[in-house]
Scaffold this motif. Structure first.
Motif, PDB file in Angstrom:
ATOM      1  N   SER A  21      -5.175   9.897  -3.482  1.00  0.00           N
ATOM      2  CA  SER A  21      -5.803   9.421  -2.250  1.00  0.00           C
ATOM      3  C   SER A  21      -4.767   9.076  -1.188  1.00  0.00           C
ATOM      4  CB  SER A  21      -6.667   8.198  -2.543  1.00  0.00           C
ATOM      5  OG  SER A  21      -7.412   7.808  -1.417  1.00  0.00           O
ATOM      6  N   SER A  22      -3.600   8.596  -1.618  1.00  0.00           N
ATOM      7  CA  SER A  22      -2.536   8.199  -0.684  1.00  0.00           C
ATOM      8  C   SER A  22      -1.570   9.335  -0.375  1.00  0.00           C
ATOM      9  CB  SER A  22      -1.744   7.024  -1.264  1.00  0.00           C
ATOM     10  OG  SER A  22      -0.985   7.441  -2.399  1.00  0.00           O
ATOM     11  N   LYS A  59      -7.522   4.934   4.886  1.00  0.00           N
ATOM     12  CA  LYS A  59      -6.238   5.583   4.617  1.00  0.00           C
ATOM     13  C   LYS A  59      -5.259   5.362   5.772  1.00  0.00           C
ATOM     14  CE  LYS A  59      -8.018   9.175   1.573  1.00  0.00           C
ATOM     15  NZ  LYS A  59      -7.763  10.512   1.032  1.00  0.00           N
ATOM     16  N   TYR A  77      -5.151   6.707  -6.916  1.00  0.00           N
ATOM     17  CA  TYR A  77      -4.401   6.204  -5.759  1.00  0.00           C
ATOM     18  C   TYR A  77      -3.212   7.088  -5.411  1.00  0.00           C
ATOM     19  CZ  TYR A  77      -7.311   2.304  -4.694  1.00  0.00           C
ATOM     20  OH  TYR A  77      -8.392   1.549  -4.271  1.00  0.00           O
ATOM     21  N   LYS A 132       1.864   8.499  -1.580  1.00  0.00           N
ATOM     22  CA  LYS A 132       2.573   7.377  -0.963  1.00  0.00           C
ATOM     23  C   LYS A 132       2.432   6.069  -1.731  1.00  0.00           C
ATOM     24  CE  LYS A 132       2.570   9.278   3.709  1.00  0.00           C
ATOM     25  NZ  LYS A 132       2.174   9.086   5.130  1.00  0.00           N
ATOM     26  N   LEU A 133       1.446   5.998  -2.636  1.00  0.00           N
ATOM     27  CA  LEU A 133       1.276   4.792  -3.442  1.00  0.00           C
ATOM     28  C   LEU A 133       1.239   5.183  -4.912  1.00  0.00           C
ATOM     29  CD1 LEU A 133       0.802   1.747  -3.681  1.00  0.00           C
ATOM     30  CD2 LEU A 133      -1.652   2.183  -3.490  1.00  0.00           C
ATOM     31  N   SER A 162       0.802  -1.228   0.000  1.00  0.00           N
ATOM     32  CA  SER A 162       0.000   0.000   0.000  1.00  0.00           C
ATOM     33  C   SER A 162       0.835   1.277   0.000  1.00  0.00           C
ATOM     34  CB  SER A 162      -0.953   0.015   1.198  1.00  0.00           C
ATOM     35  OG  SER A 162      -0.239  -0.077   2.419  1.00  0.00           O
ATOM     36  N   THR A 163       2.138   1.149   0.116  1.00  0.00           N
ATOM     37  CA  THR A 163       3.019   2.314  -0.010  1.00  0.00           C
ATOM     38  C   THR A 163       4.204   1.939  -0.893  1.00  0.00           C
ATOM     39  OG1 THR A 163       4.246   1.748   2.015  1.00  0.00           O
ATOM     40  CG2 THR A 163       2.380   3.274   2.243  1.00  0.00           C
ATOM     41  N   TRP A 217      -1.336   5.685   4.999  1.00  0.00           N
ATOM     42  CA  TRP A 217      -1.284   6.926   4.241  1.00  0.00           C
ATOM     43  C   TRP A 217      -1.431   8.167   5.110  1.00  0.00           C
ATOM     44  CZ3 TRP A 217      -5.346   5.157   0.057  1.00  0.00           C
ATOM     45  CH2 TRP A 217      -4.792   4.104  -0.682  1.00  0.00           C
TER      46      TRP A 217
END
Length: 518
Positions: free
Chosen positions: A128-129, A315, A125, A132-133, A77-78, A320
């Protein structure tokens, strides 16, 4: 079922003790001291009278760790990753000539500039992150199968999982024929022999949009969009030099259009299913049973009605964003969550374990802007238009982990350790969806919106509306909003809530919130 006396980690390692036995400053000093000395890298970004902000909410484990501890996998996820996309051409249904250009735009496009409608899967993404993603999607060669939709459906006695798993194995094998046996290594970032995530796009319409397909699969089970895992590949001995598929989602090409048509493309369903490949659950109601008309999040989050941005719990759990954690009376100001990641966490009376996987209240300032803009100004296909104004959303989260013996997966206790043991499987106990498959009391939700109007409980297929948002002058206490908690005036873990909340000023650019001891 056995319930442990201590339903969470009280973070003895943090040096955090019960509020009644120390001053607020003692608590802050203990937290800061932990952050400076802890071997697992958890530290404090910011602190003040009555609050602090940790640098991480995944100090022990992540959604991906949860998947991997039961032998499966999930997308990280990151970080920055490539994801494999495999087009599956069913016999009698050649892909339209425009599909591959449209796929590139909906997967990797630069937002509305390339999609003509909303974000691409990649741009969503990234935003939204908070950067980070970063995902890039590699579309492989078309795998042309001899199966028609009907013969694929019938070949596996209507078992959709066997059918899509078979397509996964065959399509990955076809990809290796064209690109070499080691070509899938670039999609296995942890080197465990499993591709971290595969998107399969099949060439016939989904069962809801085509009468011909509906007549084959009237229950929309196979010819629909869903995420699943190839348990057989996951359980067999794996070759890290030539990884095989495990985590995947399967969807028709026509899901990339939704309310639009070529050359415009729509990523809503892709975004929702990618949330599953990252480890997130569905937040909508169970399809059957006594909770089938109950929508715990009120409908309006990405993992519920597949619209809008992700909520702050998701998140936070994906690494995130980090919350302000309330430890005593204080005044806090937060900015809109979709651009800042700001959120506020209120622990139960016995404290917080330092991770997303615990029980607590969580607040965010919603505004109908940025990733929320489209779905709050234009009703998405078969959905209502979302909130058109701003306000604070207040959630009750119960993401406590349970553990089951590997040899007995239905007898469980709440997990009270910060490291996984090989003797146990670990999962989140509560769920919003498919409650009969959850571990804990079916009245317990993973994430539950508390409606500011203190009227709408999201039963009877009710959805949230503007009255669900807390505004200037609103207030909250657990006693006042007891109908939203299965135990009435206590949390699910039977702790009390130490604080009441006053919403001093809520605007479209910030919310000032006061926390008082109850």
């Amino acid at each position: 079922m056995q319930k442990s006396a201590l339903s969470k980690i009280i973070v003895a390692a943090l040096g955090v003790v019960c509020l009644s036995s120390c001053t607020i400053q003692d608590l802050i000093d203990a937290i800061i001291g932990y952050g400076q000395n802890a071997s697992n890298g958890v530290s404090i970004l910011e602190s003040g009278d009555g609050y602090y902000k940790p640098s991480s909410t995944t100090p022990y484990y992540s959604y991906r760790d949860i998947q991997r501890n039961v032998g499966l996998d999930a997308l990280p996820s990151t970080g920055s990753y490539n994801v494999l996309v495999l087009p599956i051409q069913l016999s009698g249904y050649p892909f339209p000539s425009t599909v591959f250009t449209d796929l590139e735009n909906v997967l990797n496009g630069n937002g509305k500039e390339d999609t003509g409608y909303w974000e691409s899967l990649s741009s969503f993404y990234n935003k939204s992150s908070f950067g980070k993603l970063n995902l890039h999607f590699d579309v492989g060669e078309v795998y042309s199968t001899s199966y028609t939709p009907k013969t694929l459906y019938n070949a596996f006695a209507s078992d959709r999982v066997q059918a899509s798993n078979t397509m996964l194995r065959e399509a990955v094998a076809n990809y290796k024929i064209h690109n070499g046996n080691s070509s899938t290594k670039k999609y296995d970032y942890d080197g465990d022999g499993l591709i971290d995530g595969v998107i399969m796009v099949y060439s016939c319409p989904d069962a809801n949009s085509s009468q011909a397909i509906h007549s084959i699969d009237g229950k929309a089970s196979l010819f629909w969009a869903y995420t699943y895992w190839d348990y057989k590949n996951a359980s067999e001995k794996k070759n890290p030099s030539s990884p095989v598929g495990c985590t995947y989602f399967w969807l028709s090409y026509d899901f990339i259009y939704g309310p639009v048509s070529t050359p415009k493309v729509d990523a809503h369903t892709l975004i929702h299913e990618t949330g599953h490949m990252l480890g997130l659950d569905d937040y909508y109601a169970s399809s059957t049973g006594m909770y089938s008309d109950y929508n715990p999040t009120g409908g309006w989050v990405m993992m519920d009605e597949n619209i809008l941005d992700h909520d702050v719990y998701s998140k936070m759990a994906l690494g995130w964003t980090n919350p302000y954690v309330v430890t005593g009376p204080c005044d806090l100001s937060i900015n809109p969550s979709q651009t800042s990641g700001d959120c506020i966490l209120i622990p139960t009376s016995s404290g917080w374990n330092g991770s997303s996987f615990d029980e607590y209240l969580l607040l965010e300032l919603y505004t109908p802007t940025d990733l929320n803009y489209l779905d709050s100004h234009t009703a998405y296909k078969n959905r209502q238009k979302h909130y058109t104004t701003y306000g604070v959303k207040l959630y009750h989260v119960d993401a406590r982990m349970v553990k089951t013996r590997v040899t007995d997966q239905r007898t469980w206790t709440y997990a009270d350790e910060s490291k996984f043991s090989n003797s146990y499987f670990y999962e989140i106990g509560a769920t919003n969806c498919n409650k009969s498959r959850g571990y804990t009391d079916q009245r317990f939700d993973l994430i539950r919106l508390i409606s500011a109007d203190n009227v709408n409980t999201f039963t009877g297929n009710q959805l949230s509306d503007e009255n669900s948002l807390f505004q200037t002058g609103s207030s909250f206490s657990m006693r006042k909003y007891s109908k939203y908690f299965p135990n009435g005036t206590t949390f699910n873990n039977e702790d009390s809530c130490p604080f009441s909340i006053e919403f001093s000023e809520v605007t479209s650019s910030y919310a000032k919130i006061k926390f008082k001891l109850s």
